[in-house]
Design a protein around this motif. Structure first.
Motif, PDB file in Angstrom:
ATOM      1  N   TYR A   1      -3.767   8.276   5.174  1.00  0.00           N
ATOM      2  CA  TYR A   1      -3.281   6.901   5.338  1.00  0.00           C
ATOM      3  C   TYR A   1      -4.398   5.895   5.084  1.00  0.00           C
ATOM      4  CZ  TYR A   1      -1.775   2.543   7.372  1.00  0.00           C
ATOM      5  OH  TYR A   1      -1.500   1.213   7.552  1.00  0.00           O
TER       6      TYR A   1
ATOM      7  N   TRP B   1       2.105   4.100   4.563  1.00  0.00           N
ATOM      8  CA  TRP B   1       2.832   5.028   5.413  1.00  0.00           C
ATOM      9  C   TRP B   1       3.858   5.816   4.608  1.00  0.00           C
ATOM     10  CZ3 TRP B   1       0.943   6.538   9.673  1.00  0.00           C
ATOM     11  CH2 TRP B   1       0.229   5.669  10.504  1.00  0.00           C
ATOM     12  N   ARG B   2       4.349   5.218   3.528  1.00  0.00           N
ATOM     13  CA  ARG B   2       5.366   5.891   2.710  1.00  0.00           C
ATOM     14  C   ARG B   2       4.804   7.176   2.093  1.00  0.00           C
ATOM     15  NH1 ARG B   2       7.153   5.378  -2.756  1.00  0.00           N
ATOM     16  NH2 ARG B   2       5.549   3.814  -3.131  1.00  0.00           N
TER      17      ARG B   2
ATOM     18  N   THR C   1       2.094   8.791   3.060  1.00  0.00           N
ATOM     19  CA  THR C   1       1.662   9.698   4.121  1.00  0.00           C
ATOM     20  C   THR C   1       2.849  10.473   4.685  1.00  0.00           C
ATOM     21  OG1 THR C   1      -0.084   8.106   4.689  1.00  0.00           O
ATOM     22  CG2 THR C   1       0.386   9.847   6.280  1.00  0.00           C
ATOM     23  N   ALA C   2       3.947   9.760   4.963  1.00  0.00           N
ATOM     24  CA  ALA C   2       5.151  10.424   5.477  1.00  0.00           C
ATOM     25  C   ALA C   2       5.732  11.382   4.442  1.00  0.00           C
ATOM     26  CB  ALA C   2       6.191   9.375   5.875  1.00  0.00           C
TER      27      ALA C   2
END
Length: 677
Positions: free
Chosen positions: A645, A651-652, A654-655
């Motif tokens: 991250y 976050w997109r 990473t998720a």
């Protein structure tokens, strides 16, 4: 008592000129060194005291030019220019065999008005190649005192300390770069308008693309459109051509080369090591030797560590008072810590071989060799540095992607690097391979070594396959080319690398040990207590493992993991290992030590003999393969997620990485178990 003075200096130079070795020797610091570009991707600091003066040395990332093309070079440019008022000067490291290349950046920094000391390193390498440098003429031509060093042999290091102490930093009064006539008038007006008192600083402001030293996140770069003007690039080319013309004139007077009738060892080795066929064969052979050593050389120290912790557990069980504390220490904490520490020799052997390969110059050949191979998958040769570094730990490997200029290739490398088999996976692989693979050999090579090598190659193959798929969905921002120098082979610093490995292994033990310590206490607590078994008690204590709260929790998730071949104990191990993969081994060691029904023997033997209610072995071949595949693909490291991250600021992504890797791990493990059972 005399008060200690403080001074800050910067250590600057091209990649792969021995800068990190100079830094380590000056400051007696155990920073990792490697004989390829991109080892230092963020500024590092160290200190030394000389004649009552305390000096802080900032080791900046290696760069070829003041104009950043990658994030590590942006860190370099930003620090060099923005922090100029805070440091006394720059110690510039120039490699004796690459004077022309190194003088470009040297003159750029010199023209910025930065006080400098010039160090010519690896002078011994030049002498071996018949290159003679007239240091006196060289010094006069550049207008600066030159210190000759051989950092690996600690030659010239005291001279650097003395020069820094005496403030022998030289600040040039005349610019070595002459502004092209067609730009002079505009440059002067621009400098006057901006209040810039240095003509070259004004030139840099015009030549740099955007704010010099600006560090952009991958998210920002991907969102931006390619609307940059070509003018800055043209100005940079003009500057580079003019500077090299001047550098050529200087070097023509100071360098003489003796005729080399004898082909050097580097040239002889490179005919094989970078060959388009034999290069890959040699690389695979080297990997096979490493993995054979991981099992063969580590066998005795692993047995000693295992026996020691078994003795310690028995000793504490006999001498501590009966009760919860005895159970916690003897059956919880000690087995948990021992379960992870037993694999320290294997991790140390693997890291030691990797450091020797880096230190010798061979890893630079691997980068060169892999460039053509990686291109179809959306990566380039520089991606092999993070991928290989990922076999030690994914965290510094992800950070090292800053050396990759192309934003798509950098993002792809970040997303797929966690597939590489890191040292945290090694304990899991070792214990499972030990359970399901025999001690037999094939042509003198242990089957266990072949399987372990297969797991490393599987991680690499899946990383490439994932990159090939992902590259279709990530916008490309221009084609890149790998341009690099192949350094001469050098004798590794065996003793220094060994000390470095000891430090890394200790970091692993202490880092994993803290987690195992906490997890062991939690597991013991949940296994010691259980639902009430008598009317007069709120909770039952010192219960059988199968009747504990831990067993209740584990059996609650059993339906989700049963298709993978796992029982509730393995389910608990998988859940706890989402903090860090190696916790799985510590968790299993604690669980099997808490099982009072199991006979006294080594943990691995308890696991081997454990059976399900239907009489089937818990760790059979199908289950073992399922576990290996799960840990090969699952994203189980909170620290790595945090770094991903930080590097992507998204976050997109990473998720997506967590879902992609964990989903792949679950379904591949399930299919493998269902087919093999």
């Amino acid at each position: 008592m005399q008060e200690t003075k403080k001074k800050q200096v910067l250590l600057v130079g091209n990649p792969n000129v021995g800068k990190s070795t100079v830094f380590n020797t000056l400051c007696n610091k155990k920073q990792k060194t490697g004989n390829y570009a991109g080892v230092t991707v963020a500024s590092h600091s160290g200190q030394y005291t000389y004649k009552d003066e305390e000096v802080e040395v900032i080791d900046l990332p290696g760069s070829y030019s003041i104009y950043p093309s990658s994030e590590d070079e942006a860190i370099f440019s930003k620090f060099l220019i923005d922090e100029q008022k805070n440091y006394a000067g720059v110690v510039y490291i120039l490699e004796a065999l690459s004077l022309k290349r190194g003088l470009l950046l040297f003159q750029q920094i010199q023209d910025l008005g930065v006080p400098m000391i010039l160090v010519v390193n690896q002078i011994d390498q030049a002498e071996r190649r018949g290159v003679d440098i007239d240091i006196k003429k060289f010094s006069e031509a550049l207008g600066i005192t030159i210190i000759q060093t051989n950092a690996k042999e600690q030659i010239g290091i005291d001279e650097i300390r003395e020069a820094v102490f005496n403030n022998q930093f030289v600040k040039t009064e005349t610019l070595s770069f002459e502004t092209p006539n067609e730009h002079k008038d505009f440059l002067q007006k621009f400098a006057s308008h901006k209040g810039i008192d240095n003509e070259y600083k004004a030139w840099i402001a015009l030549s740099s693309e955007g704010e010099l030293g600006k560090i952009e996140s991958i998210k920002d770069l991907l969102a931006g459109s390619d609307t940059k003007s070509m003018v800055p690039k043209r100005l940079q080319v003009q500057e580079t051509v003019r500077r090299y013309q001047k550098v050529d004139k200087i070097l023509a007077d100071v360098i003489t080369k003796k005729p080399q009738f004898k082909e050097l060892l580097t040239e002889k080795l490179d005919k094989v090591l970078v060959h388009k066929f034999w290069g890959y064969v040699v690389f695979m052979f080297i990997l096979l030797i490493i993995f054979q050593s991981v099992f063969f050389l580590a066998e005795y120290p692993m047995n000693w560590i295992d026996d020691f912790f078994a003795w310690l557990s028995a000793f504490s069980g006999e001498h501590l008072p009966e009760g919860p504390v005895n159970s916690l220490i003897s059956n919880g904490i000690i087995p948990g810590l021992g379960g992870i520490m037993v694999f320290a020799p294997q991790i140390g052997i693997l890291l030691y071989f990797l450091y020797l390969l880096e230190d010798s110059g061979y890893m630079a050949r691997v980068i060169f060799l892999m460039d053509r191979f990686l291109r179809p998958f959306g990566l380039n040769g520089k991606s092999i540095v993070p991928l290989v570094s990922g076999t030690a730990c994914a965290i510094p490997a992800v950070i090292s992607t800053r050396n990759i200029e192309n934003v798509r290739e950098r993002l792809l490398t970040i997303l797929v690097t966690p597939f590489m088999t890191c040292s945290a996976r090694l304990p899991v692989y070792s214990i499972i391979i030990g359970l399901i693979i025999s001690d037999d050999t094939f042509l003198g090579i242990k089957y266990k070594a072949l399987v372990l090598m297969g797991m490393y190659l599987l991680g690499f193959a899946v990383a490439l396959l994932s990159s090939a798929i992902l590259k279709r969905f990530i916008k490309n921002q221009g084609k890149t080319y790998l341009v690099m120098d192949l350094p001469a082979y050098k004798k590794p610093l065996f003793g220094y690398d060994f000390k470095l490995v000891l430090g890394k292994v200790w970091d692993f033990i202490t880092g994993a040990g803290k987690i195992i310590f906490i997890v062991s206490i939690i597991i013991w607590f949940l296994s010691y207590f259980g639902p009430q078994q008598k009317p007069d008690e709120m909770v039952a204590t010192n219960v059988e493992l199968d009747h504990s709260y831990l067993a209740k929790m584990g059996k609650a998730i059993e339906p989700a993991i049963a298709p993978l071949g796992y029982d509730w104990k393995m389910g608990v191990g998988i859940i706890t290992s989402f903090v860090a993969r190696e916790v799985f081994v510590g968790t299993m060691s604690t669980l099997y030590s808490l099982d009072s029904d199991a006979p006294e023997m080594k943990v691995i033997d308890k696991m081997r003999n454990d059976v399900k209610p239907n009489g089937e072995k818990v760790f059979n071949f199908a289950t073992g393969v399922s576990v290996l595949l799960f840990y090969a693909f699952a994203m189980q490291c909170v620290s790595t997620l945090a770094v991903v991250y930080r590097e992507t600021k998204s976050w997109r992504w990473t998720a997506f990485q967590v879902v992609m890797m964990t989903g792949l791990a679950y379904f591949v493990s399930m299919f493998a178990y269902q087919i093999l059972k």
